[in-house]
Scaffold this motif. Structure first.
Motif: not given
Length: 291
Positions: A70, A73, A79-80, A83-84
């Motif tokens: 986390d 990132c 961005n989300e 990041c995933q």
């Protein structure tokens, strides 16, 4: 002696039976038919409740929540979605797992790992998830499995909850059927439905796994008692020649409940709101039976 036998036979012949009423009102009675259709809705609600557990306790893809990932990132400004994608490259997968709930129960220890070096992390020591879990919410926004972390070492709690729920079905079938014979089918069905609704509220408000399981157990006791009593009560409202058809129709209503459960799961992604929709249906059925 012969006269006594004749008198006994005569008395037996005059013993009243419930089904004798159909000799006077006929095989079809409007009031009985409407009452039967209303009672059949109990089976719809029971089928809905029985199938809902599949969507309350689903197997969900999950991963360890790793603080180092986390933080990385945030450092590189992902961005989300990106990041995933980045996290998926650093997840530890257990090749020996047999279920979805056991696949990602360990993580690499990134405490001293330098992400900027791009060095291999496959030889990095692994440890059990330290900061909880992340879940794939593509199918369910919330579920009991996710809210109470029923994965990895807690996976067995799902089976335990289901077993206790089925134990409740057994208890209800043994107890409430006898209560219906003693105090009447209609009051027993109504009280069972009302208690079922109350315990559904308790399930919906559960703040822990054990509270959820307790209220599902109590709901199962009332549910099975309600629909067993409703089955007998409903079949008594039709003539003997139509009871096989009536029983088949009640099972058909159960199948409708099964279908509605899938529809509710598709349309309502939050498990508490899904239970609320079921509660509204149960309350309406209780009101209709009381009328």
């Amino acid at each position: 002696m012969t006269d006594q036998k004749k008198q006994m036979e005569f008395k037996v012949d005059l013993t009243p039976h419930f089904d004798d009423v159909f000799k006077y009102i006929g095989s079809y009675n409007r009031h009985f038919t409407i009452s039967f259709f209303i009672l059949s809705l109990v089976y719809t609600s029971a089928g809905l409740d029985a199938t809902a557990v599949i969507f309350l306790l689903p197997n969900i893809v999950h991963w360890c929540r790793v603080e180092e990932l986390d933080n990385h990132c945030v450092e590189i400004g992902l961005n989300e979605y990106d990041c995933q994608q980045m996290k998926s490259k650093y997840r530890h997968h257990d090749d020996n797992s047999t279920t979805i709930n056991e696949e990602y129960c360990n993580q690499y220890n990134f405490t001293a790992y330098d992400f900027a070096s791009n060095s291999s992390f496959k030889n990095t020591p692994t440890l059990y998830c330290q900061n909880g879990f992340e879940y794939d919410n593509s199918l369910y926004q919330t579920s009991v499995t996710e809210e109470f972390d029923l994965v990895c070492e807690n996976t067995y709690l799902i089976s335990l909850s289901l077993s206790l729920e089925y134990a409740g079905l057994l208890i209800g079938s043994l107890i409430i059927g006898n209560i219906g014979d003693r105090y009447g089918r209609k009051p027993t069905t109504v009280v069972s439905m009302l208690l079922w609704s109350i315990f559904c509220v308790g399930t919906m408000a559960a703040q822990s796994y054990w509270m959820y399981t307790l209220f599902r157990l109590l709901s199962a006791i009332c549910a099975t008692g309600g629909y067993i009593t409703a089955f007998v009560y409903g079949c008594e409202l039709v003539s003997p020649s139509k009871r096989s058809l009536a029983g088949s129709f009640l099972n058909f209503q159960w199948a409708i409940g099964y279908t509605l459960a899938s529809l509710f799961a598709y349309m309502i992604q939050h498990w508490r709101y899904r239970l609320l929709a079921m509660l509204v249906i149960q309350a309406l059925i209780s009101v209709l039976i009381c009328m």
